[in-house]
Design an enzyme around this catalytic site. Structure first.
Site, PDB file in Angstrom:
ATOM      1  N   ALA A 260       0.798  -1.227   0.000  1.00 41.28           N
ATOM      2  CA  ALA A 260       0.000   0.000   0.000  1.00 41.28           C
ATOM      3  C   ALA A 260       0.833   1.282   0.000  1.00 41.28           C
ATOM      4  O   ALA A 260       0.276   2.363   0.155  1.00 41.28           O
ATOM      5  CB  ALA A 260      -1.011   0.021   1.156  1.00 41.28           C
ATOM      6  N   GLY A 262       2.142   2.478  -2.642  1.00 40.96           N
ATOM      7  CA  GLY A 262       1.613   3.156  -3.840  1.00 40.96           C
ATOM      8  C   GLY A 262       0.271   3.817  -3.546  1.00 40.96           C
ATOM      9  O   GLY A 262      -0.060   4.863  -4.127  1.00 40.96           O
ATOM     10  N   ASP A 263      -0.498   3.216  -2.648  1.00 39.81           N
ATOM     11  CA  ASP A 263      -1.803   3.795  -2.302  1.00 39.81           C
ATOM     12  C   ASP A 263      -1.631   5.042  -1.432  1.00 39.81           C
ATOM     13  O   ASP A 263      -2.362   6.031  -1.592  1.00 39.81           O
ATOM     14  CB  ASP A 263      -2.659   2.758  -1.563  1.00 39.81           C
ATOM     15  CG  ASP A 263      -2.878   1.516  -2.414  1.00 39.81           C
ATOM     16  OD1 ASP A 263      -2.907   1.650  -3.655  1.00 39.81           O
ATOM     17  OD2 ASP A 263      -2.987   0.412  -1.849  1.00 39.81           O
TER      18      ASP A 263
END
Ligand code: RIB
Length: 314
Positions: A260, A262-263
């Site tokens: 996550a 990248g999130d």
């Protein structure tokens, strides 16, 4: 194109996230097993995840008013996810419980260096439709930025892009998991945020360093997106627009779990752009959020608060 400002009573940046919600079943191991191999891992962890939900929670913790457009199963995981949105301050007005279908689930293995492999059973995420997005049209038109990923049907993402594009609202697409994307969609993307693997799948260029990231970004710009941010984990990220490219080195942190990251980046980028920051400012803010997120286990539990990002000495 990146001019959207969200007219919302409470003055927070207004973000709409269209995407997936999963329950993450995570095992920490010394290393990722090879094909056909069984290994003993460490502790088991069950945490709320899903790229869309992670980005919604990230943006909310960074101070945005977030509308999340998603589908959950009408089951235990779905109800736990809903309760979590409430705890994290994500507006779930546009989250629908689908009966007769399971909530999305992700099986995640994380090695000692924080690298992961993930398999997703999409379940109810596959039922998120263009009509669901249409019901959120007023919020999309009023948003400061709209974010989507690819764990929900492509036509659903395209409808969100269309509504954002028609209203001049910045549309951020995190192309994960990567798949071929139609030219009409790429044309409506304000910022595309592939990692190295996704950039390779989208362009055919093996991305492993700054020159190869530049080559991939040039192809994506030529395909019609306004701007590209190639995220490269511990190396940093490349910012690419029509007339400029700049590589920004990552902050050095002790990686526990890259799940996550990248999130966290996409959520931070959306918040920065919705506040009226330049792409460079917003990406720098997002990079700090992503760096903080890899220092903790789990997807949503690792998302930093705005205060943590602003006081981060890294
Ligand atoms: O980006 C990380 C996410 O990918 C995990 O939370 C998992 O649910 C998958 O969607």
């Amino acid at each position: 194109m990146m001019t959207g400002t969200g007219p919302i009573a409470d003055q927070r940046p207004h973000i709409v996230v269209v995407g997936s919600s999963n329950m993450d079943l995570v095992v920490k191991t010394a290393r990722i097993p090879t094909l056909g191999e069984t290994i003993l891992g460490g502790d088991f962890l069950m945490v709320p995840g899903g790229k869309g939900a992670n980005q919604a929670v990230a943006a909310a913790k960074l101070g945005a008013h977030v509308h999340f457009v998603a589908r959950l199963g009408d089951d235990l995981f779905g109800r736990q996810s809903l309760a979590n949105f409430e705890r994290e301050g994500v507006d779930a007005t546009h989250v629908t419980l689908s009966s007769g279908v399971a909530s999305g689930v992700a099986l995640i293995t994380v090695d000692a260096q924080g690298n992961n492999v993930i398999v997703v059973a999409p379940g109810a995420n596959s039922a998120l439709s263009a009509d669901d997005v249409e019901r959120a049209a007023d919020d999309i038109r009023a948003a400061g930025a709209v974010v989507a990923q690819l764990e929900v049907p492509l036509e659903t993402v395209q409808h969100a892009a269309q509504l954002a594009h028609e209203s001049g609202v910045p549309f951020i697409l995190d192309p994960a998991p990567a798949q071929d994307l139609p030219a009409e969609l790429l044309d409506m993307v304000s910022v595309l945020t592939p990692n190295e693997t996704e950039a390779r799948i989208l362009t055919g260029v093996e991305v492993h360093d700054e020159p190869s990231a530049r080559a991939a970004a040039r192809k994506l710009l030529a395909a019609g997106v306004d701007a590209v941010v190639v995220t490269m984990g511990g190396q940093g990220f490349l910012l690419a627009e029509a007339n400029s490219m700049e590589f920004i080195a990552a902050l050095a942190v002790q990686a526990i779990d890259a799940t996550a990251a990248g999130d966290a980046f996409a959520g931070g980028l959306a918040v920065g752009l919705a506040q009226g920051q330049s792409l460079r400012e917003a990406a720098t803010f997002a990079g700090r959020a992503a760096a903080l997120s890899v220092m903790k286990m789990g997807a949503q539990p690792s998302m930093p608060t705005r205060e943590e990002v602003e006081t981060f000495a890294g």
